[in-house]
Design a protein around this motif. Sequence first.
Motif, short mmCIF file in Angstrom:
data_model
loop_
_atom_site.label_atom_id
_atom_site.label_comp_id
_atom_site.label_asym_id
_atom_site.label_seq_id
_atom_site.Cartn_x
_atom_site.Cartn_y
_atom_site.Cartn_z
N UNK A 290 0.94 -1.54 -0.08
CA UNK A 290 -0.16 0.07 0.12
C UNK A 290 1.14 0.90 0.25
N UNK A 291 0.37 2.11 -0.69
CA UNK A 291 1.30 3.29 -1.14
C UNK A 291 0.31 4.13 0.18
N UNK A 292 1.06 5.22 0.79
CA UNK A 292 0.58 6.15 1.84
C UNK A 292 -0.01 7.24 1.54
N UNK A 293 -1.21 7.91 0.58
CA UNK A 293 -1.10 9.20 0.21
C UNK A 293 -1.79 10.01 1.79
N UNK A 294 -0.59 10.92 1.89
CA UNK A 294 0.01 11.96 3.05
C UNK A 294 -0.67 13.26 2.01
N UNK A 295 -1.57 14.05 2.85
CA UNK A 295 -1.51 15.97 2.47
C UNK A 295 -0.86 16.37 3.75
N UNK B 263 11.20 14.28 2.68
CA UNK B 263 11.86 13.22 3.27
C UNK B 263 10.83 11.67 3.00
N UNK B 264 9.47 12.46 2.56
CA UNK B 264 8.43 11.62 2.24
C UNK B 264 8.42 10.85 1.22
N UNK B 265 9.33 11.39 -0.17
CA UNK B 265 9.52 11.11 -1.03
C UNK B 265 10.11 10.50 -1.90
N UNK B 266 11.64 10.79 -0.44
CA UNK B 266 12.92 9.91 -1.01
C UNK B 266 13.41 10.17 -0.27
N UNK B 267 13.01 9.80 1.18
CA UNK B 267 13.91 8.89 2.21
C UNK B 267 12.70 7.43 2.51
N UNK C 129 7.13 3.68 0.20
CA UNK C 129 5.56 3.88 1.14
C UNK C 129 5.13 5.02 0.76
N UNK C 130 5.97 5.76 0.94
CA UNK C 130 4.55 7.17 0.94
C UNK C 130 4.41 7.58 -0.64
N UNK C 131 3.23 9.49 -0.95
CA UNK C 131 3.73 9.98 -1.38
C UNK C 131 2.25 10.85 -0.64
N UNK C 132 2.37 12.26 -1.26
CA UNK C 132 2.35 13.59 -1.12
C UNK C 132 1.21 13.89 -2.59
N UNK C 133 0.51 13.79 -2.14
CA UNK C 133 -0.72 14.25 -2.78
C UNK C 133 -1.00 15.55 -2.88
N UNK C 134 -0.96 15.98 -1.63
CA UNK C 134 -2.05 17.66 -1.40
C UNK C 134 -0.94 17.66 -0.70
N UNK C 135 -1.16 19.69 -0.77
CA UNK C 135 -0.12 20.49 -0.13
C UNK C 135 -1.29 22.04 -0.23
N UNK D 62 7.29 20.08 -7.20
CA UNK D 62 8.80 18.89 -7.70
C UNK D 62 7.73 17.55 -7.25
N UNK D 63 6.90 17.33 -6.89
CA UNK D 63 6.67 15.50 -6.08
C UNK D 63 4.84 15.05 -7.16
N UNK D 64 5.08 16.48 -7.42
CA UNK D 64 3.29 15.95 -8.15
C UNK D 64 2.48 16.44 -7.39
N UNK D 65 2.16 17.02 -6.06
CA UNK D 65 1.06 17.34 -5.64
C UNK D 65 -0.40 18.48 -5.93
N UNK D 66 -1.01 18.48 -5.49
CA UNK D 66 -1.78 19.73 -5.74
C UNK D 66 -1.84 20.39 -4.90
N UNK D 67 -2.76 21.49 -5.07
CA UNK D 67 -2.50 22.35 -4.28
C UNK D 67 -3.43 23.04 -4.05
N UNK D 68 -4.24 23.01 -2.38
CA UNK D 68 -5.46 23.20 -2.62
C UNK D 68 -5.35 24.83 -1.48
#
Length: 338
Positions: free
Chosen positions: A1-6, A20-24, A27-33, A47-53
Amino acid sequence: MTVRVGVIGAGWIGTEHIRRLTHTVTGARVTAVTDLDADRAARAAGPVGARVLPDGAAVVAAGDVDAVLVTSWGPTHAGHVLAAVAAGKPVFCEKPLATTAEDCLRIVEAEQARGRRLVQVGFMRRYDAGYRQLKEVIDAGRIGTPLIVHCAHRNPGVPDTYTSDMAALDTAVHEVDVLRWLLDDEIVSAQVVLPRATRHRAAHLKDPQIMLFETAKGVRIDLEVFVNCRYGYDIQCEAVGEEGLARLPDPAAVAVRGAGQHTTPVPTDWVARFQDAFDTEFREWIAGIAAGEAPTGPSAWDGYAATAITTATVEALNSGAVVTTDLKPRPAFYGGAA
């Protein structure tokens, strides 16, 4: 499972955790900021392909966010954490959990009403290899019953915006949490005494400060907070027991002998000193979420205790008195007496 983090808050620490969540961490992916500064949010998200909310509420509600990371301005933390708890989403909140004990208790009550732990507070020292070794020694009884703990928290310098109250609220708060964990004990009173002040401080700043704590079991703790020590970022901790003592090891570093000297480097900032601890902290948080487990790191109750104790320490600084922390009884939900 990839945990999607906002991520709520894209300042320095928020951007560092995104990296850190992207490169270190696996199992994690930043999806929203989100951030009050939309351009800053875009710089962190791009740079990490996340959406801006537009705001924290949108991040918490997003369908592509499984877990929430709160790294915004301290006074906004409580609202964001309460929203994540209401949504049933795991939430990692950088310290402080909230800026008042009352708001921390609102989070504690909300989490208990949900019936499971969702909140973790960002006290990274529990993940430092040296502190974990120190706790193993204490828990194994190798020094006997702890009696005294000597600590020091030294920074090479701080900006002029750093205030005397911040010595407790922003600096000593890390010792407050890690000592409660190391000793499996609660801090019941605080006192602050002031030695001769350093000439390197800003005129408004009381520095250094010596904080004296007593625990429920009678352990006495002395903590030197010296934020203009000049020579480096230096964290010391020594536990004295009935049958021995245990000292926190310094970070591993090459010792050099030459020109009549034997030298080892001292870290210059907290980032270098605790980078591995931060990495371990997030690896374990993400792994727990992926496994469907409740967080095992510092809890909402620990966040409440840290805020209550450091608030009492500020009162002690400003009054010159010994101030009791007056913590509420720990609920069974957080491992307290039923």
